[in-house]
Design a protein around this motif. Structure first.
Motif, mmCIF file in Angstrom:
data_model
loop_
_atom_site.group_PDB
_atom_site.id
_atom_site.type_symbol
_atom_site.label_atom_id
_atom_site.label_comp_id
_atom_site.label_asym_id
_atom_site.label_seq_id
_atom_site.Cartn_x
_atom_site.Cartn_y
_atom_site.Cartn_z
ATOM 1 N N ASP A 15 -5.623 -1.790 -5.087
ATOM 2 C CA ASP A 15 -4.991 -2.283 -3.867
ATOM 3 C C ASP A 15 -5.901 -3.304 -3.178
ATOM 4 O O ASP A 15 -6.877 -2.943 -2.529
ATOM 5 C CB ASP A 15 -4.681 -1.099 -2.947
ATOM 6 C CG ASP A 15 -3.674 -1.449 -1.855
ATOM 7 O OD1 ASP A 15 -3.342 -2.650 -1.704
ATOM 8 O OD2 ASP A 15 -3.220 -0.525 -1.159
ATOM 9 N N GLU A 16 -5.569 -4.552 -3.319
ATOM 10 C CA GLU A 16 -6.283 -5.681 -2.697
ATOM 11 C C GLU A 16 -7.800 -5.657 -2.928
ATOM 12 O O GLU A 16 -8.584 -5.655 -1.969
ATOM 13 C CB GLU A 16 -5.960 -5.762 -1.201
ATOM 14 C CG GLU A 16 -4.485 -6.061 -0.977
ATOM 15 C CD GLU A 16 -4.220 -6.756 0.361
ATOM 16 O OE1 GLU A 16 -5.026 -7.630 0.734
ATOM 17 O OE2 GLU A 16 -3.203 -6.442 0.998
ATOM 18 N N GLN A 55 -7.186 0.384 -1.066
ATOM 19 C CA GLN A 55 -7.459 -0.738 -0.175
ATOM 20 C C GLN A 55 -8.593 -0.336 0.779
ATOM 21 O O GLN A 55 -8.619 0.776 1.300
ATOM 22 C CB GLN A 55 -6.204 -1.084 0.626
ATOM 23 C CG GLN A 55 -6.397 -2.292 1.519
ATOM 24 C CD GLN A 55 -5.093 -2.824 2.089
ATOM 25 O OE1 GLN A 55 -4.080 -2.130 2.088
ATOM 26 N NE2 GLN A 55 -5.130 -4.050 2.566
ATOM 27 N N THR A 101 0.836 -1.208 0.000
ATOM 28 C CA THR A 101 0.000 0.000 0.000
ATOM 29 C C THR A 101 0.869 1.256 0.000
ATOM 30 O O THR A 101 0.542 2.247 -0.661
ATOM 31 C CB THR A 101 -0.946 -0.021 1.232
ATOM 32 O OG1 THR A 101 -1.820 -1.137 1.083
ATOM 33 C CG2 THR A 101 -1.769 1.254 1.332
HETATM 34 MG MG LIG Z 1 -1.967 -2.944 1.967
#
Ligand SMILES: [Mg+2]
Ligand SMILES: Nc1ncnc2c1ncn2[C@@H]1O[C@H](COP(=O)(O)OP(=O)(O)O)[C@@H](O)[C@H]1O
Length: 236
Positions: free
Chosen positions: A160-161, A85, A41
């Motif tokens: 992000d994820e 994220q 991140t």
């Molecule tokens: Mg992360």
């Protein structure tokens, strides 16, 4: 298209990234893997121009232009869309409003993203256009976060994820939608903790590991066959 060279980034005096090199070519989907807390991140935020962290060394170029040091809105305007994220949709706004606030016209001559085109990719969002984002399921919120980023008409997405916390069945749907974006030629940097989704979608993979550096790079099939790398760097 995106070139990250020798990037070092800190939170205060804590050094997290210590010389990261990574690039994404036009039309490529590249995975960035690594265990929790390795700095994925941090790298995404650094690319998007968000603070903290603070970039202390290195260069990031996009389409040949340096973007490190630019404010995040200028990086967005150059064509980098962020799907953060944890999704961070605007909970009190409706689906439609979330999409409308993000809208940015396509550059002249580009096939732009419109509300209809986002609804075409995510029919579920069309069904729920008038619901407040906070009342959506996790999967729907993820679709909204992606749709919102698409409404800025990016040349590239930093994701992000996107699979975090989603049920397997929803994951399958999102994976197909990302596959469709890939087919349409969008460049994507896809951050994931584990191989699952990245292995199927990505052209190439990088692993961010101990020490804040890239510890492995290659194609998904090679990582899949590399039991040691999976065990040491991904903990599987
Ligand atoms: Mg992360
Ligand atoms: N805002 C912050 N301030 C201080 N340290 C942070 C902050 N955000 C993350 N960190 C630390 O930086 C390291 C990398 O975090 P992060 O980039 O979120 O990792 P990942 O995304 O790979 O899980 C972790 O040790 C985390 O505790």
């Amino acid at each position: 298209m995106l070139k990250i060279a020798d990037v070092h980034a800190n939170y205060g005096t804590a050094s997290i990234l210590r010389g990261v090199d990574l690039d994404v070519a036009s039309g490529e989907v590249v995975g960035l893997l690594g265990r929790n807390g390795m700095g994925k991140t941090t790298l995404v935020r650094t690319c998007a121009g968000l603070a903290p962290p603070r970039l202390v060394q290195g260069e990031i170029t996009f389409d040949g232009q340096p973007i490190h040091g630019l404010p995040s809105y200028q990086i967005g305007a150059q064509g980098i869309g962020l799907v953060p994220q944890g999704r961070h949709v605007f909970g009190s706004l409706t689906v439609l409003e979330n999409l409308q606030v993000a809208a940015r016209a396509a550059k002249d001559g580009d096939d732009g993203w419109t509300l209809d085109r986002v609804y075409g990719l995510f029919p579920r969002l069309k069904d729920r256009f008038n619901s407040r984002a906070r009342n959506l399921s996790g999967g729907e919120q993820q679709m909204l976060a992606i749709g919102r980023a698409l409404m800025t008409n990016p040349k590239m997405l930093l994701m992000d994820e996107p699979s975090e916390g989603l049920a397997p069945i929803v994951l399958g749907v999102i994976r197909q939608q990302l596959q469709e974006l890939k087919t349409q030629g969008l460049s994507i940097l896809l951050v994931e903790q584990s191989l699952g989704m990245a292995e199927r979608l990505c052209d190439r993979l990088y692993i961010l590991g101990e020490g804040g550096v890239i510890v492995w790079e290659g194609v998904p099939a090679d990582l899949n066959a590399d039991e040691r790398a999976k065990r040491v760097h991904l903990g599987v």
